[in-house]
Design a protein around this motif. Sequence first.
Motif, PDB file in Angstrom:
ATOM      1  N   MET A   1       0.622  -1.040   0.161  1.00  0.00           N
ATOM      2  CA  MET A   1       0.064   0.217   0.086  1.00  0.00           C
ATOM      3  C   MET A   1       1.024   1.104  -0.245  1.00  0.00           C
ATOM      4  O   MET A   1       1.845   1.375   0.645  1.00  0.00           O
ATOM      5  N   ARG A   2       0.176   2.408  -0.651  1.00  0.00           N
ATOM      6  CA  ARG A   2       1.135   3.491  -0.976  1.00  0.00           C
ATOM      7  C   ARG A   2       0.618   4.512  -0.158  1.00  0.00           C
ATOM      8  O   ARG A   2      -0.873   4.384   0.297  1.00  0.00           O
ATOM      9  N   TYR A   3       1.279   5.179   0.746  1.00  0.00           N
ATOM     10  CA  TYR A   3       0.291   6.654   1.333  1.00  0.00           C
ATOM     11  C   TYR A   3       1.010   7.969   1.235  1.00  0.00           C
ATOM     12  O   TYR A   3       2.334   8.115   0.554  1.00  0.00           O
ATOM     13  N   ARG A   4       0.049   8.866   1.121  1.00  0.00           N
ATOM     14  CA  ARG A   4       0.443  10.047   1.049  1.00  0.00           C
ATOM     15  C   ARG A   4       1.365  10.730   1.924  1.00  0.00           C
ATOM     16  O   ARG A   4       0.099  10.576   3.173  1.00  0.00           O
ATOM     17  N   LEU A   5       1.742  11.197   2.253  1.00  0.00           N
ATOM     18  CA  LEU A   5       2.745  12.374   3.523  1.00  0.00           C
ATOM     19  C   LEU A   5       2.418  13.822   2.648  1.00  0.00           C
ATOM     20  O   LEU A   5       3.032  14.056   2.257  1.00  0.00           O
ATOM     21  N   THR A   6       2.259  14.580   3.644  1.00  0.00           N
ATOM     22  CA  THR A   6       1.385  16.150   3.369  1.00  0.00           C
ATOM     23  C   THR A   6       2.030  16.816   4.572  1.00  0.00           C
ATOM     24  O   THR A   6       1.433  16.436   5.476  1.00  0.00           O
ATOM     25  N   VAL A  15       4.527   8.200   0.585  1.00  0.00           N
ATOM     26  CA  VAL A  15       5.558   6.846   0.662  1.00  0.00           C
ATOM     27  C   VAL A  15       5.224   5.422   0.660  1.00  0.00           C
ATOM     28  O   VAL A  15       3.866   5.027   0.320  1.00  0.00           O
ATOM     29  N   ASP A  16       5.767   3.953   1.072  1.00  0.00           N
ATOM     30  CA  ASP A  16       5.387   2.883   0.507  1.00  0.00           C
ATOM     31  C   ASP A  16       5.215   2.865   2.041  1.00  0.00           C
ATOM     32  O   ASP A  16       5.399   3.327   2.849  1.00  0.00           O
ATOM     33  N   ASP A  17       4.695   1.355   2.257  1.00  0.00           N
ATOM     34  CA  ASP A  17       4.428   0.726   4.022  1.00  0.00           C
ATOM     35  C   ASP A  17       5.983   1.222   4.838  1.00  0.00           C
ATOM     36  O   ASP A  17       5.434   1.448   5.955  1.00  0.00           O
ATOM     37  N   LEU A  18       7.431   0.570   4.865  1.00  0.00           N
ATOM     38  CA  LEU A  18       8.239   0.512   5.421  1.00  0.00           C
ATOM     39  C   LEU A  18       8.233   2.144   6.107  1.00  0.00           C
ATOM     40  O   LEU A  18       8.370   2.327   7.104  1.00  0.00           O
ATOM     41  N   ALA A  19       8.361   3.193   4.720  1.00  0.00           N
ATOM     42  CA  ALA A  19       8.396   4.288   5.188  1.00  0.00           C
ATOM     43  C   ALA A  19       7.273   4.282   6.288  1.00  0.00           C
ATOM     44  O   ALA A  19       7.547   5.644   7.208  1.00  0.00           O
ATOM     45  N   VAL A  37      -7.150   8.914  12.142  1.00  0.00           N
ATOM     46  CA  VAL A  37      -8.168   9.759  10.888  1.00  0.00           C
ATOM     47  C   VAL A  37      -8.946   8.531  10.710  1.00  0.00           C
ATOM     48  O   VAL A  37      -7.753   7.185  10.057  1.00  0.00           O
ATOM     49  N   ARG A  38      -9.823   8.598   9.534  1.00  0.00           N
ATOM     50  CA  ARG A  38     -10.851   7.976   8.460  1.00  0.00           C
ATOM     51  C   ARG A  38      -9.235   7.595   7.228  1.00  0.00           C
ATOM     52  O   ARG A  38      -9.136   8.818   6.760  1.00  0.00           O
ATOM     53  N   GLY A  39      -8.469   6.443   6.768  1.00  0.00           N
ATOM     54  CA  GLY A  39      -7.959   6.255   6.328  1.00  0.00           C
ATOM     55  C   GLY A  39      -6.079   6.540   6.625  1.00  0.00           C
ATOM     56  O   GLY A  39      -4.936   6.483   5.626  1.00  0.00           O
ATOM     57  N   ARG A  52       1.370  20.292  11.294  1.00  0.00           N
ATOM     58  CA  ARG A  52       0.647  19.301  11.211  1.00  0.00           C
ATOM     59  C   ARG A  52       1.032  18.764   9.608  1.00  0.00           C
ATOM     60  O   ARG A  52       1.683  19.102   8.498  1.00  0.00           O
ATOM     61  N   VAL A  53       1.397  16.798   9.765  1.00  0.00           N
ATOM     62  CA  VAL A  53       1.458  16.372   9.278  1.00  0.00           C
ATOM     63  C   VAL A  53       0.560  15.142   8.433  1.00  0.00           C
ATOM     64  O   VAL A  53       0.294  14.640   9.413  1.00  0.00           O
ATOM     65  N   ALA A  54       0.059  15.060   7.836  1.00  0.00           N
ATOM     66  CA  ALA A  54      -1.005  13.945   7.262  1.00  0.00           C
ATOM     67  C   ALA A  54      -0.540  12.805   6.544  1.00  0.00           C
ATOM     68  O   ALA A  54       0.306  12.826   5.386  1.00  0.00           O
ATOM     69  N   LEU A  55      -0.986  11.606   7.109  1.00  0.00           N
ATOM     70  CA  LEU A  55      -0.641  10.446   6.455  1.00  0.00           C
ATOM     71  C   LEU A  55      -1.442   9.768   6.409  1.00  0.00           C
ATOM     72  O   LEU A  55      -2.375   8.495   6.511  1.00  0.00           O
ATOM     73  N   ILE A  56      -1.681   9.849   5.095  1.00  0.00           N
ATOM     74  CA  ILE A  56      -3.299   9.188   4.141  1.00  0.00           C
ATOM     75  C   ILE A  56      -2.900   7.693   2.935  1.00  0.00           C
ATOM     76  O   ILE A  56      -2.060   7.644   2.481  1.00  0.00           O
ATOM     77  N   ALA A  57      -3.845   6.618   3.370  1.00  0.00           N
ATOM     78  CA  ALA A  57      -3.753   5.666   1.681  1.00  0.00           C
ATOM     79  C   ALA A  57      -3.838   6.061   1.251  1.00  0.00           C
ATOM     80  O   ALA A  57      -5.207   6.734   1.193  1.00  0.00           O
TER      81      ALA A  57
END
Length: 60
Positions: A1-6, A15-19, A37-39, A52-57
């Motif tokens: 799964m990939r995540y968006r780090l904003t 970023v990937d799962d490891l990061a 939060v959701r996601g 603040r930093v959001a990390l969302i799937a």
Amino acid sequence: MRYRLTFEGGPSVLVDDLAHRHFLRQAVRRGHETTRVRGGYVVTLAGRRGRRVALIAEGA
């Protein structure tokens, strides 16, 4: 799964799962507030401005 780090200031990166796991582990270890939060998560970085930093799937 990939995540968006904003970051609050605008920059974002995929970023990937490891990061993703590494970022969350470091945030908890350093005592930053993490909110589920959701996601994903929102992390409030300690500092003068409390950024603040959001990390969302993003998906698979």
